[in-house]
Design a protein around this motif. Structure first.
Motif, PDB file in Angstrom:
ATOM      1  N   TYR A 281      21.298  60.273  46.628  1.00  0.00           N
ATOM      2  CA  TYR A 281      19.885  59.914  46.533  1.00  0.00           C
ATOM      3  C   TYR A 281      18.988  61.098  46.891  1.00  0.00           C
ATOM      4  CZ  TYR A 281      20.807  54.989  45.617  1.00  0.00           C
ATOM      5  OH  TYR A 281      21.200  53.810  45.035  1.00  0.00           O
TER       6      TYR A 281
ATOM      7  N   LEU B 195      11.556  55.357  46.536  1.00  0.00           N
ATOM      8  CA  LEU B 195      12.296  56.348  47.301  1.00  0.00           C
ATOM      9  C   LEU B 195      11.346  57.281  48.035  1.00  0.00           C
ATOM     10  CD1 LEU B 195      15.088  57.258  44.709  1.00  0.00           C
ATOM     11  CD2 LEU B 195      15.287  55.770  46.718  1.00  0.00           C
TER      12      LEU B 195
ATOM     13  N   LEU C 111      13.054  54.108  42.421  1.00  0.00           N
ATOM     14  CA  LEU C 111      14.418  53.872  41.974  1.00  0.00           C
ATOM     15  C   LEU C 111      14.446  52.554  41.213  1.00  0.00           C
ATOM     16  CD1 LEU C 111      17.503  54.476  42.046  1.00  0.00           C
ATOM     17  CD2 LEU C 111      17.578  53.118  44.143  1.00  0.00           C
TER      18      LEU C 111
END
Length: 325
Positions: free
Chosen positions: A106, A156, A162
């Motif tokens: 991520y 995010l 996301l």
């Protein structure tokens, strides 16, 4: 002329149904691991892009593990065949654990999105993933927030969202789609390693539940997660409202808290504690503060992060020794 499948129709309808997942004209960064789910998602978005006027690019995160050799080149080849931009992030001495890999991925995807100005990152999480995550978090003792994980969309950063657009598609459907279009699926051997709890849930627990309790257990668990997500959002909003009236600097008003249901009290306290302490509280620490809402004057708890103390002073719970005070 793109061959239109039921999955194309399902995704198209999902995006039109009011969830505001991926608007027309969006710049979309597709996270492609090389597995069947992300390849299926990438192909679906590519085929739908002319209808939605999207700008699409492919991102791949290379863990640099021995099991990943050759996968970056394969994903790069797919991006070239689809005539899409391709961005690669390579890890440096990454621990071989699920948690470390997920956190790094991520972070890497956000870096690419920032560098290339993509406001949307999409991943190929499916209904099957949602069911498995529900069970994984249930076994760990997570509350409603954990059980509602893998939502359709979350932020995010302030600028980057996301999005998981195929949460209503099963894993077996993504496999059939990839086979239909002869997509080069990378079979990750890590997914066969039973030392990872998620793999045991996928390979052993879900089939057992399907065979002995409910053939549609994945759908049932995913539906429960969807219902809980709406409940969690409502409770979090109510807790924020309570915290606005109950908080004064480093103390909480007990009268305001007492007038709220226990579920809202807990959430308001959980939201408050990270604001005045350096570490995230656990369930026991939150419960200790909840106990002070109705405790006698001068009651205290010292089980808080960083050696902090919460003490009852009349109608207030006062927090002391915060962050080295």
């Amino acid at each position: 002329m793109t061959y239109w499948t039921p999955l194309h129709s399902k995704l198209h309808q999902t995006l039109r149904c009011g969830r505001s997942l991926l608007p027309p004209g969006a710049k979309i960064l597709v996270a492609v691991s090389g597995g069947q789910d992300s390849l299926c998602l990438g192909k679906l978005l590519l085929d739908l892009s002319s209808k939605w006027n999207w700008q699409i690019a492919i991102a791949h995160c290379d863990h640099q593990w021995s099991t990943d050799v050759g996968i970056a080149e394969r994903v790069s080849s797919v991006a070239r065949s689809w005539q899409l931009p391709y961005y690669l992030k390579v890890a440096n001495m990454l621990d071989e654990t699920e948690a470390a890999a997920r956190k790094w991925r991520y972070q890497a995807l956000v870096e690419i999105a920032r560098e290339r100005e993509f406001p949307y990152i999409v991943t190929g999480h499916t209904k099957s993933d949602r069911a498995e995550t529900f069970l994984y978090n249930l076994i760990r003792g997570a509350g409603a927030d954990g059980l509602a994980a893998l939502s359709w969309k979350r932020l995010l950063t302030d600028e980057i969202a996301l999005v998981r657009p195929i949460l209503n598609i099963y894993r077996y459907e993504t496999l059939e789609f990839c086979q239909q279009f002869d997509l080069p699926i990378w079979h990750d051997v890590v997914n066969e390693n039973n030392k990872y709890a998620r793999n045991r849930i996928r390979k052993d627990l879900i089939p057992y539940l399907q065979d002995n309790f409910n053939p549609q257990v994945e759908n049932s668990l995913a539906q429960t997660a969807e219902l809980l997500k709406a409940d969690v959002e409502y409770l979090e909003e109510k807790a924020q409202q309570l915290l606005q009236t109950a908080r004064s600097s480093n103390k909480l008003n007990r009268s305001e808290l007492r007038n709220a249901p226990l579920a809202i009290q807990r959430r308001a306290i959980r939201q408050f504690l990270p604001l005045v302490m350096s570490k995230q509280p656990n369930f026991g620490q939150i419960e200790a503060v909840v106990g002070l809402v109705t405790a006698p004057n001068k009651s205290r708890t010292s089980s808080l992060p960083g050696g902090a103390i919460a003490e009852v002073a009349g109608e207030w719970i006062v927090f002391k020794n915060l962050s080295g005070e």
